[in-house]
Enzyme design. Structure first.
Site, PDB file in Angstrom:
ATOM      1  N   ASP A 158       0.845  -1.190   0.000  1.00  0.00           N
ATOM      2  CA  ASP A 158       0.000   0.000   0.000  1.00  0.00           C
ATOM      3  C   ASP A 158       0.890   1.254   0.000  1.00  0.00           C
ATOM      4  OD1 ASP A 158      -2.795   1.009   0.371  1.00  0.00           O
ATOM      5  OD2 ASP A 158      -1.912   1.895   2.160  1.00  0.00           O
ATOM      6  N   GLU A 182       1.625   0.346  -4.927  1.00  0.00           N
ATOM      7  CA  GLU A 182       1.148   1.619  -5.444  1.00  0.00           C
ATOM      8  C   GLU A 182       2.319   2.603  -5.477  1.00  0.00           C
ATOM      9  OE1 GLU A 182      -3.361   2.272  -4.040  1.00  0.00           O
ATOM     10  OE2 GLU A 182      -1.931   2.258  -2.402  1.00  0.00           O
TER      11      GLU A 182
END
Ligand code: CA
Length: 715
Positions: free
Chosen positions: A407, A436
């Site tokens: 994340d 990400e």
């Protein structure tokens, strides 16, 4: 005159600046640390940043204050010291941390060079709200910042915390390395981890695949997949819900694990399943909804997903049962990890044990907040980096995980992410690592961030590809912006790049990536509105039938692009969240997967299922290097606009499909595409996806609009 910020930069130097440099006399400064004065032996001024060299080292266990006079002073922060080589040389350790347990003794280790004293607290009960449980206090001893104690007893079944005397406070903290925790994560639990393995786990291992491009990832939430009554799953919202076989809707169509297997995806990506904050979900009464991007205890599973959150072993055992069930069905399990921030900075173990070390600070000393969650962890500080690496390796080994989705990976530094890849490679090269790579406003220089723009420095890391996402569906930050699949024009050359996983194919068709394995191709995930809801905004004037064509078109492109496709659970049956952009605390009624909707849109599901199968059967869709792409993919000239067509030469001599033609026609009308000479068999168009030829074509092929066409030839 005011001192603006004073920082300890080495053990014997202080750096500071003032608001008016002409206004003061340097010799007047003095320093106090641990109730004594330290002399200044020299000073220099570099662009109004003044450095004082001290006659002796500062004791970092105590505050340090820089005085000009009794009215003008500033307490010095230590953030820069904690990041410097001198500090690492003295305190960085590779010694084991956390609890080592066996039946005759337990050893506890925690790292805090700034603590004045640390006690181990042993409890009989795990619930912090039960005040009748008084702890036994055992003093720990320190060597170079590492505090440890050995207890010669069998402590199985007990609970523990650390009591740290630091910064003038007595803090009680859970061991950040705790592998098992009590109800609501309030205490570490002393258990025999070996006893948590379900039957058969000793022979279990991650799923094999040749290349990461052979994977098709399916993102899901443990809770959402089984909470709907029509799922027919007994262990609703639990790890065990995903171990149940023969679960069906009333229409007799499989749900849960059976459905996921039937769809043919290779890996599930599971939204947070580490222990997240009890303030987000109370494990005693988990009626509230939360996705769980709120880390509390990184190395233990979330309790609300277990059938008995009061038993520290239960949550571990049940998560292992779930992973085992996926593996038995040939499906890998990727874990969504959230090391970029913690739920609550002030009450988190990191800050309670070693204030100021684990979190990133801005130049002015304030907390960096690029995550927009109130804090950013400081992966550039070596013991935070070590924590992330240790934690993921622990999960990989103990739980046999197949991959990690990081994340907000762009918050972390490049070196940490590359080190992770290196360590995982030693364990098992099959383990996926992607995340990400957004460039966020965190206090780390751009050249150090693990972002897409630095992807050439992270050659073995996958990135969520927002270029393709936004090209296909429109800018994610605007609900009404259209993309290629929803009617925006003149995107042909960019779509050509997306078809190649945004790799550096040529001067004209190029993206950021060195290899298709760096491109995680997706449109929808848990974030932002679902693709179906988005189409309701962008194509609101159209019929449902037209919008369904666009949805199929989108998924068809994802599954025929080079790279690694990722589908969001339910997108293949046009799932809706009522237009809600961020459903992280929306109730189950919004988030839970509606399996009867799946039954209603079963034709759509079949279409996606066949495309997944085509992708898995023909390696041309799954090239793993840029060279393979350059050598085997050629674009066809198409005179009509909004259409992209290319041919993939097979690299697998055993594949009877020698050439595959893929055509994306985003127009409302059919377009003629001149194929290379020979007979081409159509297997997929906007209506049907099939493993067998639907029709044969020579020369000009009429590709229908708002659809993907796939043809092959055998010569
Ligand atoms: Ca929890």
């Amino acid at each position: 005159m005011n001192i603006i910020r004073a920082s300890i930069t080495r053990f014997n130097s202080i750096e500071f600046n003032v608001d008016n440099i002409n206004d003061f006399n340097l010799v007047q400064f003095y320093v106090k640390n641990r109730d004594k004065s330290i002399n200044i032996i020299s000073h220099y001024n570099n662009n109004n940043i003044i450095t004082l060299v001290l006659s002796e080292e500062v004791d970092i266990k105590y505050p340090c204050t820089l005085y000009y006079d009794e009215h003008t002073f500033a307490s010095c922060d230590y953030y820069k010291l904690f990041a410097c080589e001198e500090f690492n040389a003295r305190f960085f350790t590779l010694d084991e941390l956390g609890l080592y347990y066996n039946e005759t003794f337990s050893e506890f280790r925690v790292w805090s060079p700034v603590a004045i004293s640390v006690n181990l607290l042993i409890y009989n009960k795990g619930d912090v709200t039960d005040l009748t449980s008084k702890p036994t206090k055992i003093q720990m001893s320190e060597i170079n910042g590492l505090w440890s104690v050995r207890v010669d007893k069998n402590l199985k079944g007990r609970f523990y915390t650390y009591e740290i005397n630091v910064n003038g406070n007595i803090n009680e903290a859970v061991d950040p390395y705790a592998k098992a925790v009590s109800i609501n994560g309030g205490r570490g639990a002393i258990i025999d981890l070996l006893k948590t393995d379900p039957i058969g786990f000793e022979n279990d291992a991650p799923i094999n695949h040749e290349n990461f491009s052979d994977t098709v990832i399916y993102e899901l939430s443990i809770r959402d997949i089984s909470t709907n009554k029509n799922a027919g799953i007994k262990n609703s919202g639990k790890f065990l819900g995903l171990t149940e076989k023969n679960t069906k809707t009333k229409n007799n169509i499989p749900t849960g694990l059976d459905y996921i297997k039937y769809l043919g995806i290779t890996h599930v990506q599971i939204m947070p399943m580490f222990d997240f904050s009890y303030k987000s979900i109370d494990e005693k009464n988990p009626y509230k909804y939360n996705w769980g991007y709120d880390p509390q205890n990184y190395n233990a599973p979330e309790g609300s997903y277990s059938t008995n959150p009061y038993s520290p072993s239960c949550r571990i055992n049940e998560l292992k049962q779930m992973i085992l069930a996926f593996h038995k069905n040939g499906i890998g399990v990727n874990m969504d990890v959230v090391y970029n921030h913690v739920f609550e900075f002030k009450s988190h173990s990191f800050e309670l044990i070693f204030p100021g070390y684990y979190f990133r600070h801005n130049e002015d000393g304030s907390l960096s907040n690029g995550t927009d969650c109130g804090n950013d962890t400081a992966s550039e500080n070596l013991m935070m980096k070590r924590f992330i690496v240790d934690s993921m390796l622990f999960w990989a080994k103990e739980y046999h995980l197949d991959g990690f989705r990081i994340d907000l990976m762009g918050i972390h530094d490049i070196d940490t992410i590359n080190t992770l890849r290196h360590k995982l490679n030693i364990l098992d090269r099959n383990i996926m690592l992607y995340g990400e790579g957004w460039n966020l406003a965190t206090s780390l220089s751009n050249d150090k961030k693990a972002t897409i723009s630095n992807s050439s420095k992270l050659p073995e890391i996958g990135f969520f590809n927002d270029i393709t996402r936004d090209l296909l569906q429109g800018n994610v930050f605007s609900k009404i912006d259209r993309g290629f699949i929803s009617g925006k024009e003149d995107l042909e050359s960019k779509i050509m790049s997306s078809a190649l996983g945004c790799t550096k194919y040529s001067n004209f068709i190029s993206g950021p990536f060195l290899s298709p394995l760096q491109s995680i191709n997706y449109i929808s995930c848990h974030d932002n509105i679902t693709l179906w809801d988005r189409l309701m905004f962008t194509n609101s004037q159209e019929s449902e039938e037209n919008r369904l064509e666009r949805l199929k078109f989108a998924i068809g492109i994802l599954l025929t692009c080079q790279g690694i496709p990722l589908l969001s659970s339910g997108m293949e049956f046009a799932i809706s969240k009522g237009g809600i952009e961020n459903s992280f605390i929306s109730p189950d009624e919004i988030n839970s997967i509606d399996w009867e909707r799946r039954d209603e849109y079963i034709e759509l599901v079949e279409y996606v299922k066949v495309l997944i199968n085509l992708r898995k059967t023909h390696s041309g869709f799954r090239l793993s290097t840029l060279d393979d792409i350059k050598n085997n993919i050629e674009f066809l000239f198409v005179p009509s606009k909004n259409t992209v067509a290319f041919i993939i030469k097979s690299i697998d001599i055993t594949d009877s499909w020698h050439n595959i033609a893929v055509i994306y026609n985003a127009n409302q009308y059919s377009v003629e595409v001149k194929l290379t000479p020979g007979t081409w068999k159509l297997v997929t168009n906007k209506h049907v996806a099939s493993n067998k030829p639907i029709s044969s074509h020579n020369g000009l092929f009429l590709a229908e609009g708002i659809g993907v066409s796939v043809l092959y030839n055998t010569h």
